[in-house]
Write a protein that holds these residues in place. Structure first.
Motif, mmCIF file in Angstrom:
data_model
loop_
_atom_site.group_PDB
_atom_site.id
_atom_site.type_symbol
_atom_site.label_atom_id
_atom_site.label_comp_id
_atom_site.label_asym_id
_atom_site.label_seq_id
_atom_site.Cartn_x
_atom_site.Cartn_y
_atom_site.Cartn_z
ATOM 1 N N ASN A 1 0.751 -1.226 0.125
ATOM 2 C CA ASN A 1 -0.150 -0.037 -0.112
ATOM 3 C C ASN A 1 0.905 1.176 0.240
ATOM 4 O OD1 ASN A 1 -2.398 -1.301 0.158
ATOM 5 N ND2 ASN A 1 -2.607 -1.564 2.027
ATOM 6 N N LEU A 2 1.867 1.269 1.024
ATOM 7 C CA LEU A 2 2.774 2.309 0.749
ATOM 8 C C LEU A 2 3.422 2.692 -0.593
ATOM 9 C CD1 LEU A 2 3.977 4.758 2.939
ATOM 10 C CD2 LEU A 2 6.102 2.854 3.015
ATOM 11 N N ILE A 3 3.979 1.559 -1.354
ATOM 12 C CA ILE A 3 4.513 1.864 -2.594
ATOM 13 C C ILE A 3 3.815 2.174 -3.602
ATOM 14 C CG2 ILE A 3 5.754 0.731 -4.391
ATOM 15 C CD1 ILE A 3 7.139 -1.204 -2.429
ATOM 16 N N ARG A 4 2.599 1.594 -3.348
ATOM 17 C CA ARG A 4 1.349 1.993 -4.305
ATOM 18 C C ARG A 4 0.929 3.675 -4.497
ATOM 19 N NH1 ARG A 4 -3.304 -0.735 -6.925
ATOM 20 N NH2 ARG A 4 -4.787 1.001 -7.294
ATOM 21 N N SER A 5 0.725 3.929 -3.019
ATOM 22 C CA SER A 5 0.567 5.416 -2.807
ATOM 23 C C SER A 5 1.706 6.341 -3.279
ATOM 24 C CB SER A 5 0.240 5.471 -1.450
ATOM 25 O OG SER A 5 -0.943 5.070 -0.981
ATOM 26 N N ALA A 6 3.058 5.687 -2.931
ATOM 27 C CA ALA A 6 4.112 6.614 -3.309
ATOM 28 C C ALA A 6 4.142 6.743 -4.926
ATOM 29 C CB ALA A 6 5.433 6.017 -2.933
ATOM 30 N N HIS A 7 3.776 5.826 -5.220
ATOM 31 C CA HIS A 7 3.748 5.848 -7.007
ATOM 32 C C HIS A 7 2.760 6.906 -7.408
ATOM 33 C CE1 HIS A 7 3.063 3.884 -11.081
ATOM 34 N NE2 HIS A 7 4.111 4.548 -11.117
ATOM 35 N N ALA A 8 1.500 6.718 -6.909
ATOM 36 C CA ALA A 8 0.585 7.651 -7.186
ATOM 37 C C ALA A 8 0.696 9.087 -6.955
ATOM 38 C CB ALA A 8 -0.871 7.147 -6.641
ATOM 39 N N PHE A 9 1.428 9.413 -5.780
ATOM 40 C CA PHE A 9 1.712 10.715 -5.537
ATOM 41 C C PHE A 9 3.130 11.295 -6.140
ATOM 42 C CE2 PHE A 9 -1.242 9.867 -2.151
ATOM 43 C CZ PHE A 9 -1.920 11.278 -2.128
ATOM 44 N N GLY A 10 3.798 10.468 -6.924
ATOM 45 C CA GLY A 10 4.979 10.789 -7.638
ATOM 46 C C GLY A 10 6.125 10.906 -6.947
ATOM 47 N N ALA A 11 6.428 9.857 -6.154
ATOM 48 C CA ALA A 11 7.469 9.648 -5.431
ATOM 49 C C ALA A 11 8.580 9.587 -6.298
ATOM 50 C CB ALA A 11 7.392 8.836 -4.252
ATOM 51 N N SER A 12 9.770 9.906 -5.929
ATOM 52 C CA SER A 12 11.088 9.491 -6.847
ATOM 53 C C SER A 12 11.633 8.205 -6.540
ATOM 54 C CB SER A 12 12.142 10.500 -6.723
ATOM 55 O OG SER A 12 11.690 11.890 -7.239
ATOM 56 N N PHE A 13 11.287 7.575 -5.247
ATOM 57 C CA PHE A 13 11.861 6.422 -5.026
ATOM 58 C C PHE A 13 11.286 6.028 -3.416
ATOM 59 C CE2 PHE A 13 15.486 9.136 -3.606
ATOM 60 C CZ PHE A 13 15.592 8.882 -2.207
ATOM 61 N N VAL A 14 11.324 4.829 -3.099
ATOM 62 C CA VAL A 14 11.139 4.089 -1.836
ATOM 63 C C VAL A 14 12.364 3.677 -1.325
ATOM 64 C CG1 VAL A 14 9.598 2.467 -0.971
ATOM 65 C CG2 VAL A 14 8.677 3.910 -2.608
ATOM 66 N N PHE A 15 12.509 3.610 -0.022
ATOM 67 C CA PHE A 15 13.584 3.041 0.690
ATOM 68 C C PHE A 15 12.961 2.175 2.055
ATOM 69 C CE2 PHE A 15 13.197 7.396 2.522
ATOM 70 C CZ PHE A 15 13.584 7.305 3.772
ATOM 71 N N LEU A 16 13.598 1.069 2.293
ATOM 72 C CA LEU A 16 13.309 0.405 3.646
ATOM 73 C C LEU A 16 14.748 0.171 4.166
ATOM 74 C CD1 LEU A 16 11.473 -2.367 1.508
ATOM 75 C CD2 LEU A 16 10.542 -0.272 2.725
ATOM 76 N N VAL A 17 14.634 0.611 5.740
ATOM 77 C CA VAL A 17 15.622 0.304 6.599
ATOM 78 C C VAL A 17 15.351 -0.699 7.583
ATOM 79 C CG1 VAL A 17 17.237 1.447 8.270
ATOM 80 C CG2 VAL A 17 16.237 2.611 6.467
ATOM 81 N N ASN A 18 16.221 -2.001 7.411
ATOM 82 C CA ASN A 18 16.038 -2.903 8.436
ATOM 83 C C ASN A 18 14.488 -3.736 8.346
ATOM 84 O OD1 ASN A 18 16.562 -4.658 10.502
ATOM 85 N ND2 ASN A 18 15.864 -3.472 12.164
ATOM 86 N N ALA A 19 14.102 -3.693 7.172
ATOM 87 C CA ALA A 19 13.001 -4.548 6.748
ATOM 88 C C ALA A 19 12.956 -5.808 7.031
ATOM 89 C CB ALA A 19 12.702 -4.170 5.289
ATOM 90 N N ASP A 20 11.811 -6.504 7.491
ATOM 91 C CA ASP A 20 11.801 -7.911 7.569
ATOM 92 C C ASP A 20 12.046 -8.591 6.268
ATOM 93 O OD1 ASP A 20 9.916 -10.421 7.330
ATOM 94 O OD2 ASP A 20 10.425 -10.107 9.286
ATOM 95 N N TYR A 21 12.757 -9.719 6.196
ATOM 96 C CA TYR A 21 13.035 -10.349 4.892
ATOM 97 C C TYR A 21 11.645 -10.585 4.217
ATOM 98 C CZ TYR A 21 14.716 -13.698 1.654
ATOM 99 O OH TYR A 21 15.207 -14.473 0.378
#
Length: 183
Positions: A20-40
């Motif tokens: 959901n976060l990535i989909r919203s980021a794409h819809a709002f025009g984000a340049s990139f997404v980043f994850l820190v210490n994400a669960d595998y």
């Protein structure tokens, strides 16, 4: 809208929230997404039905210390802490990376220390990570975008934006300071 923005999450563990976060980021025009210490399991999950993760870069960092952002990019944490600025009163940087904490927890002290700014959404309690991301992105677009002013009355007339004039010549008069005579 000038500048760029990115959306990130620290310690995210639920694949649907990431989708959901990535989909919203794409819809709002984000340049990139980043994850820190994400669960595998989250890193390998394909929970976004729009497949936005194939449309914009997703960067993985193992720790806060490894997090790298573009030059001039300000890190903005979103957290319910006393020292945070209320989101409606926050002036968004032109180049920003917004980071959200893990589900059922908060941004780590290391991440908070790394943030240039910390904002909070004025809610009574924490909301879903992906929803919080969408709220922050909407606020950014609403406050930095070029939209007509809201009407003063409910349902009032909508005022159109004036046409943008690109590169118009501005003429300044050369005024002499008081007491200086023309020679």
């Amino acid at each position: 809208m000038r500048g760029f923005f990115a959306i990130g999450a620290e310690g995210i563990s639920k694949p649907m929230n990431l989708g959901n976060l990535i989909r919203s980021a794409h819809a709002f025009g984000a340049s990139f997404v980043f994850l820190v210490n994400a669960d595998y399991a989250v890193r390998t999950a394909r929970s976004d039905t729009s497949q936005a993760e194939f449309q914009l870069p997703v960067y993985d960092f193992a720790s806060v210390a490894e997090l790298q952002l573009p030059r001039g990019c300000r890190l903005v944490g979103c957290e319910l802490v006393d020292e945070a600025v209320e989101l409606p009163s926050f002036r968004h940087p032109h180049n920003a990376a917004y980071v959200f904490g893990p589900e059922r927890s908060s941004l780590s002290p290391a991440m908070l220390a790394r943030c240039d700014h910390v904002v909070r959404i004025p809610t009574r309690f924490c909301i879903n990570l992906a929803v919080a991301g969408a709220v922050v992105m909407y606020d950014r677009v609403q406050s930095l975008g070029k939209f007509a002013a809201r009407p003063l009355h409910v349902g009032g007339p909508i005022e159109a934006l004036p046409d943008h004039v690109h590169g118009a010549i501005k003429r300044f008069s050369r005024r002499r300071p008081p007491g200086v005579e023309q020679t």
